[in-house]
Design a protein around this motif. Sequence first.
Motif, short mmCIF file in Angstrom:
data_model
loop_
_atom_site.label_atom_id
_atom_site.label_comp_id
_atom_site.label_asym_id
_atom_site.label_seq_id
_atom_site.Cartn_x
_atom_site.Cartn_y
_atom_site.Cartn_z
N UNK A 306 -13.70 1.48 6.79
CA UNK A 306 -14.43 0.32 6.79
C UNK A 306 -13.51 -0.60 5.07
N UNK A 307 -13.58 0.77 4.58
CA UNK A 307 -12.12 0.66 2.87
C UNK A 307 -11.00 0.79 3.31
N UNK A 308 -10.65 1.65 4.12
CA UNK A 308 -9.53 1.76 4.95
C UNK A 308 -8.44 0.43 6.09
N UNK A 309 -9.06 -0.31 6.47
CA UNK A 309 -9.66 -1.44 7.11
C UNK A 309 -9.46 -2.02 6.51
N UNK A 310 -9.83 -2.67 5.83
CA UNK A 310 -9.34 -3.42 4.73
C UNK A 310 -7.93 -3.40 3.60
N UNK A 311 -7.63 -1.79 2.96
CA UNK A 311 -6.98 -1.86 2.21
C UNK A 311 -5.57 -1.54 2.78
N UNK A 312 -5.38 -1.84 4.21
CA UNK A 312 -4.02 -1.45 4.48
C UNK A 312 -3.84 -2.64 5.03
N UNK A 313 -4.18 -4.24 4.65
CA UNK A 313 -4.40 -5.34 5.10
C UNK A 313 -2.30 -6.09 4.40
N UNK A 314 -2.20 -7.04 5.43
CA UNK A 314 -0.76 -6.97 4.39
C UNK A 314 -0.81 -8.24 4.79
N UNK A 315 0.04 -9.46 4.17
CA UNK A 315 0.14 -11.28 4.07
C UNK A 315 0.50 -11.12 5.39
N UNK A 316 0.12 -12.81 6.23
CA UNK A 316 0.91 -12.84 6.65
C UNK A 316 1.47 -13.36 7.47
N UNK A 317 2.60 -13.37 7.85
CA UNK A 317 3.47 -14.68 8.02
C UNK A 317 3.96 -15.10 9.78
N UNK A 318 3.26 -14.79 11.08
CA UNK A 318 2.83 -15.66 11.98
C UNK A 318 1.53 -15.05 13.24
#
Length: 391
Positions: A306-318
């Motif tokens: 779950x930590x990895x799932x969130x930590x790999x988040x990127x800013x949304x561009x579309x």
Amino acid sequence: MRFNPSRRHLVRWTGAAALVPWLASCGGGGGSGNAGAIVLPTATPETPSRDAAYVKAVEALMSTYRPPGVLAGVRVAGAAPWTRAFGQADVAKATPLSLNSTFPLRSITKSFTVTAFLQLVKLGQLGLDDKVARYIAGVPNGSLISLADLAGNQSGLADYSMQPGFIEAFVKDFLRVWTPRELVAISFAVPPSFLPGEQYEYSNTNTVLLGLVIEAVTGLPLADVLAAQIFRPLALTGTSYPSTATLPPPAPTGYAVDVATGTVDDQPLVSPTCLAGSGAMASTLTDLLAWGDALGRGTLIGAELQGIRRSRARDVTNGPEYDRYGLGIGQIGNWWGHTGSGVGFQVATMFLEARSATVSVMVNASPDGGRQHLNLAQELFEKLAAVVEAA
């Protein structure tokens, strides 16, 4: 309110958290409705203040945007769950919306598909950094694209649902049965827009392809994997991965609503096979609340993943209007979850860890006219979330 779709090319999809850009922009033909036909429940003096605030939030959204019906639910640790049905399931028949209605989940399906993938990672049957070419042949840049790239919309693969050939076939026959391989083949004919991991680009191709990987590894249809690994463990008895457009009753009619005038037009039933692992699922409000909680907590995958799932988040561009997007999960403020939109329905389920709170919303309309990029379910989630955070 007969639906009389035009066969024009459709290039945008209702709602920023949309299913596919063309689905909800189909033109409606005949009848119209208005907000005057909608009966809204009102708070009574005996209603607790927080519950009254929830009702007020729903009433405000319905007054502003005039969707036919809304299901809304809030669960906060230490408080009784709040769930309510507002408005109509069918405008022409004046049928009230039932609290146990079955709605299409649209892109919330992605969160289930990616969770099933992460469960297989936990079991050692798949790896986050495994390359997709190991499991599926013919994928452009397949030797470079990792499974995590697919889960996080960072593969660069073209969105099959945006391609003219698919749009033409879809508009010709809304109920056509597609195979996942037919869908991804449409994407594979288009050069990737960037190298994997370099950018974020929301694409339905990613989770359809991830579903094929899951099937290749397990030897089972994705529907069976989801049932065994998610639906049954969480007792989601009202949730399914259907292969036909007809949903278990009571199922509301989906509408396009012109939020400026309140005019509504029936939308067509759509074969869920055209969405596969990116948007085929259906569920109820009760199950969606349970899923929002499990998704937000990482109940089925454990704290590390779950930590990895969130930590790999990127800013949304579309795509959907998240602040950031991780592995099959989006962030809005301090809330984590997923939204979905398209062809007459919009949904959202989000979890706030600090309050152990879940908000789930289902709307049987998608905006038409000049406000097609709205997600009414997300708009209402944000109103309800504000009540939760202020309490």
